[in-house]
Motif scaffolding. Structure first.
Motif, short mmCIF file in Angstrom:
data_model
loop_
_atom_site.label_atom_id
_atom_site.label_comp_id
_atom_site.label_asym_id
_atom_site.label_seq_id
_atom_site.Cartn_x
_atom_site.Cartn_y
_atom_site.Cartn_z
N ALA A 250 -0.76 -2.62 8.01
CA ALA A 250 0.67 -2.40 7.81
C ALA A 250 0.94 -1.51 6.59
O ALA A 250 1.72 -0.55 6.67
N HIS A 251 0.28 -1.82 5.48
CA HIS A 251 0.60 -1.07 4.26
C HIS A 251 0.03 0.34 4.26
O HIS A 251 0.64 1.25 3.72
N ILE A 252 -1.14 0.50 4.86
CA ILE A 252 -1.83 1.78 4.64
C ILE A 252 -1.90 2.65 5.89
O ILE A 252 -2.64 3.64 5.91
N HIS B 117 6.44 1.11 9.26
CA HIS B 117 7.52 1.59 8.39
C HIS B 117 7.19 1.48 6.89
O HIS B 117 8.10 1.32 6.08
N LYS B 118 5.92 1.55 6.55
CA LYS B 118 5.58 1.46 5.12
C LYS B 118 5.05 2.84 4.70
O LYS B 118 5.87 3.75 4.54
N THR B 119 3.73 3.01 4.51
CA THR B 119 3.29 4.40 4.24
C THR B 119 3.44 5.26 5.48
O THR B 119 3.53 6.48 5.39
N ALA C 184 6.67 -1.60 -2.14
CA ALA C 184 5.51 -0.99 -1.48
C ALA C 184 5.56 -1.08 0.04
O ALA C 184 4.77 -0.43 0.72
N SER C 185 6.46 -1.89 0.58
CA SER C 185 6.49 -2.10 2.04
C SER C 185 7.64 -1.37 2.72
O SER C 185 7.90 -1.62 3.89
N GLU C 186 8.31 -0.50 1.99
CA GLU C 186 9.47 0.19 2.58
C GLU C 186 9.23 1.69 2.66
O GLU C 186 8.30 2.23 2.07
N ALA D 172 -3.57 -11.02 0.76
CA ALA D 172 -3.33 -11.14 2.20
C ALA D 172 -1.84 -11.30 2.50
O ALA D 172 -1.08 -11.79 1.66
N HIS D 173 -1.45 -10.92 3.72
CA HIS D 173 -0.08 -11.18 4.17
C HIS D 173 0.05 -12.64 4.56
O HIS D 173 -0.91 -13.25 5.03
N VAL D 174 1.25 -13.19 4.41
CA VAL D 174 1.46 -14.61 4.68
C VAL D 174 1.11 -14.97 6.13
O VAL D 174 0.66 -16.09 6.41
N ILE E 1 3.55 -7.35 -10.94
CA ILE E 1 4.57 -6.46 -10.37
C ILE E 1 3.82 -5.54 -9.43
O ILE E 1 2.80 -4.96 -9.80
N ARG E 2 4.31 -5.43 -8.18
CA ARG E 2 3.71 -4.50 -7.21
C ARG E 2 4.63 -3.28 -7.07
O ARG E 2 5.82 -3.42 -6.86
N ILE E 3 4.03 -2.11 -7.22
CA ILE E 3 4.79 -0.86 -7.15
C ILE E 3 4.20 -0.01 -6.02
O ILE E 3 2.98 0.10 -5.91
N ALA F 163 -4.40 -5.95 3.96
CA ALA F 163 -3.65 -6.80 3.02
C ALA F 163 -2.32 -6.16 2.69
O ALA F 163 -2.09 -4.97 2.94
N SER F 164 -1.46 -6.98 2.09
CA SER F 164 -0.15 -6.48 1.63
C SER F 164 -0.22 -6.00 0.19
O SER F 164 0.66 -5.29 -0.27
N VAL F 165 -1.23 -6.49 -0.52
CA VAL F 165 -1.46 -6.01 -1.87
C VAL F 165 -2.86 -5.43 -1.84
O VAL F 165 -3.85 -6.15 -1.67
N1 DSN Z 1 6.41 -8.72 3.13
C1 DSN Z 1 5.97 -7.37 3.37
C2 DSN Z 1 5.43 -6.78 2.13
O1 DSN Z 1 6.22 -6.55 1.25
O2 DSN Z 1 4.24 -6.50 1.98
C3 DSN Z 1 5.07 -7.26 4.49
O3 DSN Z 1 5.60 -7.88 5.62
#
Ligand code: DSN
Length: 432
Positions: free
Chosen positions: A199-201, A226-228, A30-32, A121-123, A360-362, A171-173
């Motif tokens: 970052a994600h959205i 660099h995600k969505t 989900a982060s790429e 949340a992100h770390v 599992i995160r997709i 959040a990352s999720v």
């Molecule tokens: N670790 C990344 C992710 O996969 O959400 C964000 O940095």
């Protein structure tokens, strides 16, 4: 081993990676994402060899007159896309953007209201990451576990009781819209600044399918790019407050960034222009694909989070695969079949579950960029079902995955230009 053999081996590994992840896998991390050929042409630039500490037109190095103009323009284009007055595009990652913003708006000993890690949340928002290393004290807002979302009333109560210095959202999720407006109102009552980690959205905000946190009351957006949002890997910060922008600009350099990887800048600008033109259709298709994939997986017996609310409002689909062997085992089996996902903790996991958590995160943003639409999500769901539920031999599924993936060879939602010619015209390193 001789130097020539070392070289051959290294190049072979690069080729193997490029063929496998670039052409033969269904990438669902989900982060790429993938950059367009035009962005690649712009990215491979002489600027990758150069230095430019500081702000445009006020550098500590000579030789930056064009880089200064590029950075100035791209900062404006990027800010305009998100209806912000200011952007700082020098952070080299989302974590650096967070570090900078936390350091600008709080100091050691201050409390930060954060979403717990099992709530998505992100770390870097946690005691284990940069927030903790800066000496900030995290206080966790309550969550609604089955939606991986914030409990709005509980969060407002906590903010009123604790008066934190900052509130960290995003959040990352993340499968649903967060209650940014309610939380920002409560934060404003106690003088706390709201930082939204988009970052994600980010691409979904650019495409207007996710509400803009700045319009809902957040003070700052921190993000990766660099995600969505399908740009070069890097970070950025957006705000409409001059005071906050100035504080942030003084911390990016010299505290967290020296050189800011200059070839990213124009590539980020081209991505922002792609999103300005194609972002609405791209983001809408991402969410349609995520929903379709969630529905198809659910109808094949998967436990999909967020069922009561239509599964997802983002690029992500969350599965609880505890009954299928756990997240680690499922992710490994899928990888054997060239389907790339990551294991994820879910709110009901115990610390002892970390190695093999339930989730599992997709994410479907990359496959959408390769041109997949709802019909293709049926195929993707069927591949996942064959590996995880029907326990087909992953080697057999892999052959079908490779065949399927070969139908998607062109990156969508980008400008229709002759990239080879453009690369030559701009003197891209790809053309030398
Ligand atoms: N670790 C990344 C992710 O996969 O959400 C964000 O940095």
């Amino acid at each position: 081993m001789s130097g020539d053999d070392e070289l051959d081996n290294l190049l072979k590994l690069v080729r193997l990676h490029n063929t496998w992840r670039g052409k033969e896998c269904i990438n669902l991390i989900a982060s790429e994402n993938v950059t367009s050929p035009l962005v690649d042409a712009v990215y491979f630039s002489d600027a990758m060899h150069r230095y430019a500490e500081g702000l445009p037109f006020k550098r500590f190095y000579q030789g930056t007159k064009y880089v200064d103009e590029i950075e100035d323009r791209v900062s404006r284009i990027f800010a305009e896309l998100f209806k912000a007055r200011y952007s700082d595009i020098r952070a080299v990652s989302g974590t650096i953007a967070n570090a900078t913003t936390f350091a600008a708006l709080a100091k050691g000993g201050d409390e930060a209201a954060v979403i717990p890690l099992p709530g998505g949340a992100h770390v870097s928002h946690s005691k284990y990451g940069i927030l903790g290393r800066l000496g900030l004290q995290p206080v966790e807002v309550p969550i609604i576990p089955e939606e991986l979302g914030i409990d709005p009333e509980g969060a407002v109560k906590l903010i009123r009781e604790r008066s934190p210095k900052i509130v960290v959202l995003g959040a990352s999720v993340i499968i649903f819209h967060q209650p940014v407006k309610e939380i920002s109102e409560a934060a404003s009552e106690v003088g706390a600044k709201v930082i939204f980690d988009a970052a994600h959205i980010l691409g979904l905000i650019a495409g207007q399918v996710y509400p803009n946190p700045l319009a809902e009351g957040a003070d700052v957006i921190t993000t990766s790019t660099h995600k969505t949002f399908p740009g070069p890997q890097g970070g950025a910060i957006l705000t409409s407050s001059e005071e906050i922008y100035e504080k942030i600009a003084k911390i990016v350099f010299p505290v967290f960034v020296s050189n800011h990887h200059l070839h990213r800048l124009a590539a980020l600008g081209v991505t922002a222009l792609e999103m300005k033109k194609f972002g609405k259709s791209y983001a809408a298709q991402i969410v349609k694909n995520a929903r379709k994939l969630a529905e198809e997986l659910h109808s094949r017996g998967f436990k999909v989070l967020g069922e009561g609310r239509g599964f997802t409002e983002t690029h992500q689909v969350l599965l609880d695969v505890k009954g299928d062997g756990g997240g680690a085992r499922v992710a490994e089996s899928l990888e054997e079949a060239n389907i790339i996902v990551n294991k994820n903790i879910l709110p009901w996991d115990k610390p002892s579950d970390i190695a093999n958590p339930s989730g599992i995160r997709i994410g479907v943003q990359e496959v959408t960029r390769w041109g997949m639409s709802e019909g293709d999500m049926i195929e993707v769901a069927e591949f996942i079902y064959r590996v995880v539920k029907r326990r087909d031999d992953p080697n057999m599924v892999r052959e079908d995955v490779i065949r399927f993936r070969k139908e998607f060879t062109r990156i969508h939602y980008t400008f229709d230009v002759d990239v080879k010619r453009a690369a030559e015209e701009i003197g891209s390193l790809l053309s030398r």
